[in-house]
Structures are given as C-alpha cells and as structure tokens.
Design a protein around this motif. Structure first.
Motif, PDB file in Angstrom:
ATOM      1  N   PRO A  48     -28.652   6.003 -57.978  1.00 31.15           N
ATOM      2  CA  PRO A  48     -29.032   7.392 -58.266  1.00 31.15           C
ATOM      3  C   PRO A  48     -27.903   8.141 -58.980  1.00 31.15           C
ATOM      4  O   PRO A  48     -26.726   7.977 -58.671  1.00 31.15           O
ATOM      5  N   GLY A  49     -28.284   8.955 -59.943  1.00 32.10           N
ATOM      6  CA  GLY A  49     -27.323   9.802 -60.630  1.00 32.10           C
ATOM      7  C   GLY A  49     -26.461   9.088 -61.647  1.00 32.10           C
ATOM      8  O   GLY A  49     -25.466   9.652 -62.112  1.00 32.10           O
ATOM      9  N   GLN A  50     -26.826   7.865 -62.018  1.00 34.28           N
ATOM     10  CA  GLN A  50     -26.036   7.103 -62.974  1.00 34.28           C
ATOM     11  C   GLN A  50     -26.805   6.922 -64.282  1.00 34.28           C
ATOM     12  O   GLN A  50     -28.022   6.772 -64.272  1.00 34.28           O
ATOM     13  N   HIS A  51     -26.086   6.927 -65.385  1.00 37.39           N
ATOM     14  CA  HIS A  51     -26.668   6.511 -66.653  1.00 37.39           C
ATOM     15  C   HIS A  51     -26.523   5.008 -66.792  1.00 37.39           C
ATOM     16  O   HIS A  51     -25.545   4.417 -66.313  1.00 37.39           O
ATOM     17  N   LEU A  52     -27.485   4.390 -67.463  1.00 34.04           N
ATOM     18  CA  LEU A  52     -27.447   2.956 -67.708  1.00 34.04           C
ATOM     19  C   LEU A  52     -26.802   2.708 -69.072  1.00 34.04           C
ATOM     20  O   LEU A  52     -27.256   3.221 -70.089  1.00 34.04           O
ATOM     21  N   GLN A 145     -25.684  -4.830 -68.833  1.00 39.05           N
ATOM     22  CA  GLN A 145     -26.060  -3.505 -68.359  1.00 39.05           C
ATOM     23  C   GLN A 145     -25.046  -3.049 -67.321  1.00 39.05           C
ATOM     24  O   GLN A 145     -24.625  -3.829 -66.457  1.00 39.05           O
ATOM     25  N   GLY A 146     -24.655  -1.798 -67.421  1.00 39.06           N
ATOM     26  CA  GLY A 146     -23.723  -1.231 -66.463  1.00 39.06           C
ATOM     27  C   GLY A 146     -24.103   0.194 -66.148  1.00 39.06           C
ATOM     28  O   GLY A 146     -25.059   0.745 -66.705  1.00 39.06           O
ATOM     29  N   GLU A 147     -23.354   0.805 -65.254  1.00 43.57           N
ATOM     30  CA  GLU A 147     -23.634   2.174 -64.820  1.00 43.57           C
ATOM     31  C   GLU A 147     -22.402   3.044 -65.041  1.00 43.57           C
ATOM     32  O   GLU A 147     -21.265   2.602 -64.860  1.00 43.57           O
ATOM     33  N   LYS A 152     -18.964  10.988 -67.348  1.00 41.78           N
ATOM     34  CA  LYS A 152     -17.747  10.189 -67.275  1.00 41.78           C
ATOM     35  C   LYS A 152     -17.641   9.127 -68.369  1.00 41.78           C
ATOM     36  O   LYS A 152     -16.593   8.474 -68.481  1.00 41.78           O
ATOM     37  N   ALA A 153     -18.680   8.923 -69.147  1.00 40.91           N
ATOM     38  CA  ALA A 153     -18.650   7.854 -70.142  1.00 40.91           C
ATOM     39  C   ALA A 153     -17.557   8.100 -71.174  1.00 40.91           C
ATOM     40  O   ALA A 153     -17.365   9.223 -71.650  1.00 40.91           O
ATOM     41  N   LEU A 154     -16.832   7.040 -71.514  1.00 43.81           N
ATOM     42  CA  LEU A 154     -15.823   7.108 -72.573  1.00 43.81           C
ATOM     43  C   LEU A 154     -16.526   6.855 -73.902  1.00 43.81           C
ATOM     44  O   LEU A 154     -17.070   5.783 -74.119  1.00 43.81           O
TER      45      LEU A 154
END
Length: 327
Positions: A48-52, A145-147, A152-154
C-alpha cells in the motif's frame, strides 16, 4: 525410475524446462505474490502507498556478453543489468520476469544459467514470477518490478545547478573487462573481468540515496553519455574533474592512464550510480553508502551553463546500438 532427462533421445519441452530450472518455490513465497508461475499471468500485490517501478533490459549474445562466457555468469549479468535501473530510481526490487531464447537444447548450459540467475534473485530479494523459453538466437529479456514511495523516486530531472556530482564504486571496469576477455583472460576472479561479467546492481545504494540525491542514473552507456541524459532532463550543464574519476582496479595498469580515463568516460557497462546532491548532504550520503559497502566519490558539479566541460578534447560518445540516432 529414470527422470524425463534420463530418457534417451528425448529432449524436455518448453514447460518441462521452465518447471525444472526456473520454478523455485522459495522465491514463489515472496510477499506480494498472489499467484506465481503456472497460470497465464502472475498476480502481484504491491505494498500500500507505493508506486510500481518497472524496467526491461535485453541481453544479446556477442553484443552484451561473449558467446563463450560461463552460463552462470550470463544468468547473473542478465538480471544485474536490469536491476541496475531499479537501483537508479531508488526502488526496492520485488519481482522479475524473464524471456530466454536459446538456439538449441543444452541442459547443462541452462542449468548453470538458471543457477546464476536465481543466485542473484536470492541476493537481491527478487522473485522470478513468470517468463518464456523459445528457440532462437541466444538472448535474454528481463523485466524487473520494484516499489518506491511516491515522493521518494530518484529521477533524472531533479538536478540543480551547484549540486555536486558523484558516483558509487569505480568506472571503466566494464570496458577493461571486455578487453581482458578479448585478450584471453578467463579467470573470473580477475578484477576487470569480474566487473564486466558479474556487475553488482547498486540496489542498497539507491535506497540509501533517497532524500539526499536530487537526481540519479545508472552508468550503462558510459559516464559522458549518461551524464548528458541527466543534464538534458534537469536543464543544467556539468563540470567534471577528470583526475577525480575513480578508475577500476587494474585498469590503468592494463590500458595506461589516458586509455583508462577514456574507458571511464565512455566505456559503459559499469552499472554504478551517477547522481547529484547538495554539498551539505555528502557526508551523510557517504556514511549511508558505507553501511552497505558502497563508496561515494565526488567527480564534479552541475552548472547553469549548458554542456559538459572538464574533459579536454574528449568527444567520443558512449555506447549506442544505433549511433546515428539520438537517445
């Protein structure tokens, strides 16, 4: 009773190969995997609350790795170069799929390939959740695939004039290792050969740089080419300090200083992280990276003036599959 592989004259089919070499129950138990291999699709449940974060990378024989490279190293490398993209985004790796094309049935090769692939899956906390095996020129396509939390994504686009430029690890080892292989070196404990065939995706470093780095990219096409991508995305220029480039172990001895610096600038296949951050964050970033065995070397800064300066007359572009095009 003999197994399928023991029956004379009978090659295993596609689904038998998948079941024998690419289904691992321990990986299938990864959190968030609702339905694993064996159906038409895998079902995944991101936290929950994460971008893929999703990326795909294809490795082709005699383009990305030598035809005679050890199969387990090919398996490791194919996954490592894909995971490097997740590292550059600051994403936590979760799952992957893999499509393997092989020209002929060679179970010994496939077994060793799968061992190398699965070993890195385990080390990286990644579950192989699907894929395909077909006949064709040897190539491996890996989708990862990661989260990452939404804020926070760089990204490549966050660099600011005045930021310091830094890299993890060392540069030039990818090209140095390729040259060592071409010269007949086959010992995978050789520092340059290890850098080329067994790159380490900097996943922990990407996580450590969250909240600190303003932008990031992995060095796959060469430092100059990838820095160019960062500068264009961020609308800035860059000033490099050539003497600060961290050269791979043994690179200068093998190639000489000028060629070693050129390899670091344009060779590619290093899979280190190139990133920018404010000077005030360098000490904290260095401490965080040290906790996972990673290093931080400042190699320059971002500037308001367009273009990259500080590399003399160096005009050689990084790696491109289609040199006439743009990337």
């Amino acid at each position: 009773m003999p197994g399928v592989a023991d029956r004379p004259g009978r090659e295993p089919g596609e689904f038998e190969l998948i079941a024998r070499y690419f289904l691992r129950r321990d990986e299938g138990e990864a959190t968030g995997l609702v339905l694993g291999p064996g159906d038409d699709c895998a079902l995944l449940s991101p936290s929950p609350g994460q971008h893929l974060a999703v990326s795909v990378d294809t490795s082709v024989v005699d383009v990305h790795f030598p035809a005679t490279a050890p199969a387990w190293a090919v398996g490791h490398r194919a996954l490592a170069v894909a995971l490097s993209d997740l590292a550059a985004m600051g994403a936590r790796a979760r799952w992957c799929t893999m499509a393997l094309a092989i020209p002929r049935m060679d179970e010994a090769w496939i077994a060793a390939f799968s061992d190398g692939f699965h070993a890195l899956c385990q080390d990286s906390g990644v579950a192989l959740v699907g894929g395909d095996v077909t006949r064709g020129q040897l190539s491996i396509s890996v989708t990862v695939q990661g989260e990452v939390p939404p804020d926070k994504a760089l990204r490549r686009s966050g660099g600011q004039a005045g930021d310091l430029l830094a890299v993890t690890g060392t540069l030039g080892g990818g090209l140095g290792g390729l040259k060592a292989w071409q010269a007949g070196e086959r010992d995978l404990e050789h520092d340059l050969l290890k850098a080329y065939l067994l790159p380490r995706p900097r996943l922990a470093a990407g996580l450590a740089l969250r909240d600190l780095a303003h932008c990031a990219i992995d060095v796959s096409d060469g430092l100059l080419a990838d820095l160019g991508h960062l500068c264009r995305a961020s609308g800035v220029g860059a000033e490099l300090e050539l003497e600060q480039l961290p050269l791979a172990v043994g690179l200068e001895a093998a190639l000489g200083l000028d060629a070693a610096q050129r390899a670091a600038l344009t060779g590619g296949d290093d899979y280190e992280l190139l990133f920018s951050l404010p000077a005030s964050a360098v000490d904290t970033a260095r401490q965080r990276l040290a906790a996972s065995g990673d290093t931080l070397i400042v190699i320059g800064r971002l500037s308001e003036s367009p273009g990259i300066v500080g590399v003399g007359d160096e005009r050689v572009a990084g790696w491109q599959h289609f040199p006439g095009g743009s990337s």
